[in-house]
Motif scaffolding. Structure first.
Motif, short mmCIF file in Angstrom:
data_model
loop_
_atom_site.label_atom_id
_atom_site.label_comp_id
_atom_site.label_asym_id
_atom_site.label_seq_id
_atom_site.Cartn_x
_atom_site.Cartn_y
_atom_site.Cartn_z
N MET A 17 42.63 46.30 46.43
CA MET A 17 42.42 47.38 45.46
C MET A 17 41.55 46.86 44.33
O MET A 17 41.88 45.86 43.69
CB MET A 17 43.76 47.85 44.89
CG MET A 17 44.64 48.54 45.90
SD MET A 17 46.21 49.07 45.17
CE MET A 17 45.66 50.45 44.20
N ARG A 18 40.48 47.55 44.09
CA ARG A 18 39.55 47.13 43.04
C ARG A 18 40.23 47.03 41.67
O ARG A 18 39.94 46.13 40.88
CB ARG A 18 38.38 48.11 42.99
CG ARG A 18 37.31 47.71 42.02
CD ARG A 18 36.17 48.71 42.05
NE ARG A 18 35.18 48.33 41.08
CZ ARG A 18 33.95 47.97 41.38
NH1 ARG A 18 33.56 47.97 42.63
NH2 ARG A 18 33.11 47.63 40.44
N GLU A 19 41.14 47.96 41.40
CA GLU A 19 41.85 47.96 40.12
C GLU A 19 42.61 46.65 39.92
O GLU A 19 42.61 46.09 38.83
CB GLU A 19 42.82 49.14 40.04
CG GLU A 19 42.16 50.49 40.06
CD GLU A 19 41.90 51.04 41.46
OE1 GLU A 19 41.99 50.28 42.45
OE2 GLU A 19 41.61 52.24 41.57
N LYS A 22 40.30 43.62 39.23
CA LYS A 22 39.81 43.56 37.85
C LYS A 22 40.88 43.08 36.88
O LYS A 22 40.58 42.79 35.73
CB LYS A 22 39.28 44.93 37.43
CG LYS A 22 38.00 45.30 38.15
CD LYS A 22 37.41 46.55 37.58
CE LYS A 22 36.07 46.84 38.19
NZ LYS A 22 34.99 46.10 37.57
N MET A 23 42.12 43.00 37.33
CA MET A 23 43.20 42.52 36.48
C MET A 23 43.63 41.10 36.84
O MET A 23 43.78 40.25 35.96
CB MET A 23 44.41 43.45 36.59
CG MET A 23 44.19 44.82 36.02
SD MET A 23 45.67 45.80 36.14
CE MET A 23 45.22 46.91 37.45
N ASP A 51 49.57 45.14 47.71
CA ASP A 51 48.80 45.79 46.65
C ASP A 51 49.51 47.03 46.09
O ASP A 51 49.55 47.19 44.87
CB ASP A 51 47.41 46.17 47.15
CG ASP A 51 46.50 44.97 47.30
OD1 ASP A 51 46.90 43.85 46.93
OD2 ASP A 51 45.37 45.15 47.79
N PHE A 55 50.43 47.32 42.18
CA PHE A 55 49.84 48.41 41.41
C PHE A 55 50.93 49.23 40.71
O PHE A 55 50.79 49.57 39.53
CB PHE A 55 48.99 49.31 42.32
CG PHE A 55 48.23 50.35 41.56
CD1 PHE A 55 47.09 50.01 40.84
CD2 PHE A 55 48.65 51.67 41.56
CE1 PHE A 55 46.39 50.97 40.13
CE2 PHE A 55 47.95 52.63 40.86
CZ PHE A 55 46.82 52.28 40.14
N MET A 59 51.21 49.54 36.65
CA MET A 59 51.09 50.87 36.07
C MET A 59 52.43 51.41 35.56
O MET A 59 52.51 52.56 35.15
CB MET A 59 50.49 51.84 37.10
CG MET A 59 49.11 51.43 37.59
SD MET A 59 47.93 51.13 36.26
CE MET A 59 47.73 52.76 35.62
N ARG A 77 48.82 42.59 31.75
CA ARG A 77 48.43 43.83 31.06
C ARG A 77 47.91 43.53 29.66
O ARG A 77 46.90 44.09 29.23
CB ARG A 77 49.61 44.79 30.98
CG ARG A 77 49.96 45.46 32.31
CD ARG A 77 51.17 46.36 32.17
NE ARG A 77 50.98 47.38 31.15
CZ ARG A 77 50.45 48.59 31.36
NH1 ARG A 77 50.06 48.92 32.57
NH2 ARG A 77 50.32 49.45 30.38
#
Length: 82
Positions: A17-19, A22-23, A51, A55, A59, A77
């Protein structure tokens, strides 16, 4: 923490997952060396989850399975928001 394979950890930071990419990867690159040995082990354990699980935790859609992983997720975060 010589027994941890840094190449393997870095490879596991690459997520589907790209999200998450990036984290997790930036956090690894910037902060992993500063983590305590226990936190480093928690990070490696966290990478073994899927993933979708990661995620949901990031979130705040569901709680992480341990307090240690939850604390690490919050550090990740915070590093993004900084």
């Amino acid at each position: 923490m010589a027994e941890l394979n840094r190449f393997k950890i870095e490879w596991q930071c690459r997520r589907g997952m790209r999200e998450l990419d990036k984290m997790i990867m930036p956090f690894y690159q910037q902060y992993f060396e500063q983590l305590s040995e226990a936190e480093q082990r928690t990070f490696v354990t966290m990478l073994s989850y899927t993933d979708p699980e990661l995620f949901r935790w990031v979130m705040h859609q569901s709680p992480a399975p341990t307090v240690a992983i939850s604390a690490l997720i919050e550090r990740i975060r915070a590093s993004i928001e900084a």
